[in-house]
Write a protein that holds these residues in place. Structure first.
Motif, mmCIF file in Angstrom:
data_model
loop_
_atom_site.group_PDB
_atom_site.id
_atom_site.type_symbol
_atom_site.label_atom_id
_atom_site.label_comp_id
_atom_site.label_asym_id
_atom_site.label_seq_id
_atom_site.Cartn_x
_atom_site.Cartn_y
_atom_site.Cartn_z
ATOM 1 N N THR A 126 0.862 -1.184 0.000
ATOM 2 C CA THR A 126 0.000 0.000 0.000
ATOM 3 C C THR A 126 0.891 1.223 0.000
ATOM 4 O O THR A 126 1.786 1.349 0.833
ATOM 5 N N THR A 127 0.679 2.119 -0.931
ATOM 6 C CA THR A 127 1.552 3.277 -1.043
ATOM 7 C C THR A 127 0.739 4.463 -1.544
ATOM 8 O O THR A 127 -0.489 4.401 -1.624
ATOM 9 N N LEU A 128 1.421 5.548 -1.845
ATOM 10 C CA LEU A 128 0.710 6.699 -2.388
ATOM 11 C C LEU A 128 -0.011 6.308 -3.674
ATOM 12 O O LEU A 128 0.453 5.421 -4.387
ATOM 13 N N PRO A 129 -1.167 6.950 -3.943
ATOM 14 C CA PRO A 129 -1.639 8.179 -3.314
ATOM 15 C C PRO A 129 -2.403 8.010 -2.002
ATOM 16 O O PRO A 129 -2.656 9.003 -1.322
ATOM 17 N N ASP A 130 -2.785 6.804 -1.627
ATOM 18 C CA ASP A 130 -3.624 6.645 -0.427
ATOM 19 C C ASP A 130 -3.246 5.362 0.304
ATOM 20 O O ASP A 130 -3.925 4.346 0.187
ATOM 21 N N PRO A 131 -2.168 5.383 1.098
ATOM 22 C CA PRO A 131 -1.689 4.140 1.708
ATOM 23 C C PRO A 131 -2.653 3.499 2.694
ATOM 24 O O PRO A 131 -2.622 2.292 2.879
ATOM 25 N N GLU A 132 -3.533 4.287 3.344
ATOM 26 C CA GLU A 132 -4.468 3.679 4.286
ATOM 27 C C GLU A 132 -5.798 3.299 3.638
ATOM 28 O O GLU A 132 -6.655 2.698 4.275
ATOM 29 N N GLY A 133 -5.962 3.635 2.358
ATOM 30 C CA GLY A 133 -7.209 3.336 1.660
ATOM 31 C C GLY A 133 -7.585 1.865 1.680
ATOM 32 O O GLY A 133 -8.741 1.513 1.984
ATOM 33 N N PRO A 134 -6.657 0.946 1.359
ATOM 34 C CA PRO A 134 -7.016 -0.480 1.390
ATOM 35 C C PRO A 134 -7.492 -0.964 2.753
ATOM 36 O O PRO A 134 -8.364 -1.828 2.838
ATOM 37 N N LEU A 135 -6.941 -0.405 3.833
ATOM 38 C CA LEU A 135 -7.396 -0.782 5.172
ATOM 39 C C LEU A 135 -8.809 -0.264 5.419
ATOM 40 O O LEU A 135 -9.694 -1.000 5.869
ATOM 41 N N LEU A 136 -9.058 1.005 5.114
ATOM 42 C CA LEU A 136 -10.371 1.592 5.346
ATOM 43 C C LEU A 136 -11.436 0.961 4.451
ATOM 44 O O LEU A 136 -12.598 0.859 4.848
ATOM 45 N N ARG A 153 -11.007 6.603 12.461
ATOM 46 C CA ARG A 153 -11.406 5.317 11.880
ATOM 47 C C ARG A 153 -10.367 4.224 12.049
ATOM 48 O O ARG A 153 -10.652 3.052 11.810
ATOM 49 N N VAL A 154 -9.162 4.610 12.461
ATOM 50 C CA VAL A 154 -8.056 3.660 12.519
ATOM 51 C C VAL A 154 -7.439 3.654 13.911
ATOM 52 O O VAL A 154 -7.194 4.711 14.500
ATOM 53 N N LEU A 155 -7.205 2.451 14.442
ATOM 54 C CA LEU A 155 -6.408 2.274 15.653
ATOM 55 C C LEU A 155 -4.963 2.060 15.214
ATOM 56 O O LEU A 155 -4.654 1.081 14.536
ATOM 57 N N TRP A 156 -4.083 2.971 15.599
ATOM 58 C CA TRP A 156 -2.699 2.965 15.124
ATOM 59 C C TRP A 156 -1.772 3.032 16.318
ATOM 60 O O TRP A 156 -1.933 3.881 17.196
ATOM 61 N N GLU A 157 -0.814 2.101 16.371
ATOM 62 C CA GLU A 157 0.170 2.089 17.462
ATOM 63 C C GLU A 157 1.568 2.122 16.866
ATOM 64 O O GLU A 157 1.911 1.274 16.026
ATOM 65 N N PRO A 158 2.406 3.091 17.269
ATOM 66 C CA PRO A 158 3.745 3.192 16.676
ATOM 67 C C PRO A 158 4.613 1.996 17.032
ATOM 68 O O PRO A 158 4.576 1.494 18.154
#
Length: 297
Positions: A126-136, A153-158
């Motif tokens: 998953t990359t630009l233009p929308d790397p989080e698109g496939p997850l959402l 919409r996303v739970l994100w942990e570094p």
């Protein structure tokens, strides 16, 4: 006290009588009456006021009714959650936005497969233009993503930090420096980031927050991918912030990687959708966080 006592009691309370409740439960009225009397003996209180036209809850019955409903709801949710877990597919789809710092996806995947050997891991870049698109959009179940993400919409942990970088074309006055501050590049022209890129991503790359909301002078044709951004830097003589590893590993020659001090956060994290209640995505994210924490110690 058994689960059937909660069901029987709730049915009598809601139906207002033993006959209707017995018919609803498909039990005989004497059986139902015996079970309610047994429940009252165990609790040591009367739960119903009995009358020729039906029954009403006592004060104690009102209290028990609220708790009984809560117990039945929890039991129902436990059953549904268990069925969902049992029905989950044996494939976990993982999105990843390379390059991943220190190739952390490798030990994460190895650890997960060791713990859950029955689960097949399927990887999608998953990359630009929308790397989080496939997850959402539900095309992947979890993802290894850099900021920015849609935190609503996303739970994100570094799981890994890396410095922010700056792509600087060969021959540019900044190209010979090891690092540069954000304030030193605010007047520099930058690539023309196209409308296909989400606004949050545009703000990350072009730094309007450091110019009182103003975007930099855009040069060249609209671009939407990492390679197009890199080519714009080289061909148009502009600079562009980016995660440092992006700049160092881009498959385009003709520019230098400079560290951008006080640049936007470019940490990589493990992410899943907030509305996804399935066990596998949660377990993967929890394990990824543990594995990377252990590697840092």
């Amino acid at each position: 006290m058994e689960l059937r006592h909660f069901k029987y009691f709730t049915a009598v309370a809601e139906q207002g009588g033993f006959t209707k409740a017995a018919n609803m439960l498909f039990v005989s009225q004497p059986t139902l009456s015996q079970q309610i009397r047994a429940l009252e003996r165990e609790l040591g209180v009367s739960l119903f006021l009995r009358a020729p036209d039906g029954v009403r809850l006592t004060a104690a019955g009102e209290v028990f009714h609220g708790h009984a409903e809560a117990v039945l709801r929890m039991v129902d949710e436990a059953a549904r959650a268990t069925r969902r877990a049992g029905a989950e597919p044996n494939t976990l789809r993982i999105g990843w936005s390379p390059p991943i710092p220190r190739a952390l996806h490798v030990p994460i995947a190895s650890a997960f497969s060791a713990v859950y050997p029955q689960v097949r891991l399927s990887w999608q870049e998953t990359t630009l233009p929308d790397p989080e698109g496939p997850l959402l959009d539900g095309d992947v179940d979890v993802a290894l993503l850099r900021l920015p993400v849609d935190v609503e919409r996303v739970l994100w942990e570094p799981i890994a930090d890396e410095p922010c970088g700056l792509a600087v074309p060969d021959g540019h006055p900044l190209a010979e420096l090891e690092s540069v501050g954000v304030t030193e590049i605010l007047d520099e022209p930058m690539p023309n980031v196209g409308d296909a890129v989400p606004e949050s991503m545009k703000r990350w790359w072009l730094l309007p927050g450091s110019r009182n909301g103003e975007y930099p002078k855009a040069v060249g044709e609209p671009v939407a991918t990492v390679t197009e951004l890199a080519l714009s830097v080289v061909l148009n003589g502009v600079v562009c912030p980016a995660p440092y590893l992006y700049v160092k590993t881009a498959a385009v020659h003709g520019f230098h990687a400079v560290e951008l001090r006080d640049g936007p956060c470019s940490s990589t994290g493990v992410a899943r959708r907030r509305d996804d209640r399935r066990a596998l995505p949660r377990l993967f994210c929890e394990l990824a966080a543990r594995v990377t924490a252990e590697l840092r110690t």
